[in-house]
Design an enzyme around this catalytic site. Sequence first.
Site, short mmCIF file in Angstrom:
data_model
loop_
_atom_site.label_atom_id
_atom_site.label_comp_id
_atom_site.label_asym_id
_atom_site.label_seq_id
_atom_site.Cartn_x
_atom_site.Cartn_y
_atom_site.Cartn_z
N CYS A 116 46.19 -86.73 -67.79
CA CYS A 116 46.93 -85.93 -66.81
C CYS A 116 48.27 -85.42 -67.34
O CYS A 116 48.86 -84.50 -66.78
CB CYS A 116 47.17 -86.75 -65.54
N HIS A 257 52.72 -83.85 -61.33
CA HIS A 257 51.27 -84.02 -61.42
C HIS A 257 50.75 -84.39 -60.02
O HIS A 257 51.35 -85.21 -59.33
CB HIS A 257 50.93 -85.11 -62.43
N ASN A 287 43.08 -84.19 -57.42
CA ASN A 287 43.66 -84.46 -58.73
C ASN A 287 42.84 -83.72 -59.79
O ASN A 287 41.66 -84.03 -59.99
CB ASN A 287 43.63 -85.98 -58.97
O1 UT7 Z 1 46.00 -88.95 -62.29
C1 UT7 Z 1 46.72 -90.07 -62.70
C2 UT7 Z 1 46.04 -91.31 -62.45
N1 UT7 Z 1 45.64 -91.61 -61.12
C3 UT7 Z 1 46.50 -91.94 -60.14
O2 UT7 Z 1 47.68 -91.78 -60.24
C4 UT7 Z 1 45.94 -92.60 -58.91
C5 UT7 Z 1 46.76 -93.81 -58.55
N2 UT7 Z 1 46.24 -94.60 -57.48
C6 UT7 Z 1 46.09 -94.16 -56.19
O3 UT7 Z 1 46.33 -93.00 -55.90
C7 UT7 Z 1 45.67 -95.13 -55.14
O4 UT7 Z 1 45.75 -96.43 -55.66
C8 UT7 Z 1 44.25 -94.88 -54.57
C9 UT7 Z 1 44.27 -93.60 -53.72
C10 UT7 Z 1 43.26 -94.74 -55.68
C11 UT7 Z 1 43.86 -96.04 -53.67
O5 UT7 Z 1 44.80 -96.21 -52.63
P1 UT7 Z 1 45.42 -97.66 -52.33
O6 UT7 Z 1 46.28 -97.49 -51.16
O7 UT7 Z 1 46.05 -98.14 -53.60
O8 UT7 Z 1 44.15 -98.48 -51.93
P2 UT7 Z 1 43.56 -99.79 -52.60
O9 UT7 Z 1 42.89 -99.45 -53.90
O10 UT7 Z 1 44.61 -100.84 -52.60
O11 UT7 Z 1 42.45 -100.15 -51.54
C12 UT7 Z 1 42.78 -100.51 -50.19
C13 UT7 Z 1 41.49 -100.65 -49.41
C14 UT7 Z 1 40.44 -101.48 -50.14
O12 UT7 Z 1 39.75 -102.23 -49.16
P3 UT7 Z 1 40.10 -103.78 -48.94
O13 UT7 Z 1 39.85 -104.45 -50.26
O14 UT7 Z 1 41.53 -103.80 -48.52
O15 UT7 Z 1 39.13 -104.18 -47.85
C15 UT7 Z 1 39.50 -100.46 -50.70
O16 UT7 Z 1 38.18 -100.94 -50.86
O17 UT7 Z 1 40.90 -99.35 -49.22
C16 UT7 Z 1 39.54 -99.39 -49.64
N3 UT7 Z 1 39.16 -98.05 -50.12
C17 UT7 Z 1 38.70 -97.11 -49.30
N4 UT7 Z 1 38.48 -97.08 -47.97
C18 UT7 Z 1 38.02 -95.93 -47.43
C19 UT7 Z 1 39.22 -97.56 -51.38
N5 UT7 Z 1 38.78 -96.30 -51.40
C20 UT7 Z 1 38.45 -95.99 -50.12
C21 UT7 Z 1 37.96 -94.82 -49.50
N6 UT7 Z 1 37.75 -94.85 -48.17
N7 UT7 Z 1 37.69 -93.68 -50.20
#
Ligand code: UT7
Length: 330
Positions: A116, A257, A287
Site C-alpha cells: 500500500c 492511504h 482499499n
Molecule cells: O492496507 C493496509 C493494510 N490494511 C489495513 O490497514 C487494515 C487494518 N485493519 C482493519 O482495518 C481492521 O482491523 C478490520 C476492518 C480488518 C477489522 O476491524 P476490527 O474492528 O479490528 O475487528 P476485529 O478483527 O477485531 O474483529 C471484531 C469482530 C470479530 O468477532 P469476535 O471475535 O469479536 O466475535 C470478527 O470475527 O468482528 C468480526 N468480524 C466481522 N463481523 C461482521 C470480522 N469481519 C467481520 C465482518 N462482518 N466482515
Amino acid sequence: MIQRPLAHVAGLGVFVPEQVVTNRDFEARLETSDQWIVERTGIRERRYAAPGETVATMAQGAANQALDRAGLTAKDLGALIVATATPDRIVPSTGCYLQALIGAHRAAAFDLSAACSGFIYGLTVAEGLIVSGQARHVLVVGGEKLTCITDREDRSTAILFGDGAGAVVLSAGAPEGRGLLSSFIKSDGRLADLLYVPGGGTADPISARVVEQRSHFMKMAGREVFKHAVLTMVEACDEAVRRAGVRPEEIDLLIPHQANIRIIDATAKHAAIPPEKVVVTVDRYGNTSAASIPMALAHAEATGRLKRGMLVLLVAFGAGFTWGASVIRW
Ligand code: UT7
C-alpha cells in the site's frame, strides 16, 4: 543540503473499473452486514475489475490520462514505475506490459513492490531518477487487482479490497515553486507475516495443496495491522512535514492511504490535520492498496478540492510493513 523542489507533478490520471460491489452484495453470502462494514471500516462499496482487465490495462487508462494532462506523449518518458502488490505475472514486470501498451519505447520500465505504500515509494524513486539525470519525465503508477488475491469466503478481508489504478507524471523542474518538497520512506520486515500471501510465490509454489488450503489468498492480522498503521502513519506525517520545513497547520489537504476510516481519522487527529482537510474515498473504492492515493488525488481534483499551489501531504502504510509520506506543493 539539496534545495527542493526538484521535480513536480505534471499530470494526473485515474482508471476506475465499472463494476460496483456494495456491502449488500456480501450480506447474501457471508456472515456480515452493511452496518458492521460501514461502522468498522467506512467502506460502502468498491470496484471490481472485469475479467479481461489487468493491472497493465487499468494502468494504461490512468497513464494515458496523466500523459495527456501533462502535455506529453509516452515517448517522452525516461522511466516508468508500476507500484503493485498484484502484478499481472511473476515474470516479466507489469511495467514492461504497460510500456508496450502505451508505447513508452524509450523508458526503463519496472515494478515496485511496497504494497500500500508503493505509490509513495514510487514518487521517491522517480524523484531520484530525475535528480540523478536518468530521466526528465517519469510515470509513476499505483495499480492493483486485489480481487485476485482476496479470499471471497473470508469475511474479515473479503469486504475490504477493490481494484483500480492511478498515475502521475513526475517531471524535472519546479514551475512556480511547485513540486515534491519532502519524502520519507521506511519499512520493518520483522512484521511481514502480519499481512501476507503465504502461498503461490517461490517459497511455496502454486500446487493443489496451496489452492486447497487457500494460502494463495491474503491473510491479515487485522487488529495488529490497524495499530501499526496508525503509529507509523503518524511518524511518517511528522517526518515528511518536518523535512519539508512547513508546519502542520500549513497543510491544505491530507491524502492518506484508504484502508479504514478509523485509521484515517486517528492519523489525521494525531498529525493535527482537521477533518475538513482530509480526503476520503474509502467509502466508494474500499482499499485499493498502491492505487488508493493516486485514486484519491484524482477524486480530490475532480471534485474541486485539490487545486494548484496547495500544500498536500500524502501518507501510506502497508504490508512489509512499509510506510511513508510526502509533502507536495501541487
Ligand atoms: O492496507 C493496509 C493494510 N490494511 C489495513 O490497514 C487494515 C487494518 N485493519 C482493519 O482495518 C481492521 O482491523 C478490520 C476492518 C480488518 C477489522 O476491524 P476490527 O474492528 O479490528 O475487528 P476485529 O478483527 O477485531 O474483529 C471484531 C469482530 C470479530 O468477532 P469476535 O471475535 O469479536 O466475535 C470478527 O470475527 O468482528 C468480526 N468480524 C466481522 N463481523 C461482521 C470480522 N469481519 C467481520 C465482518 N462482518 N466482515
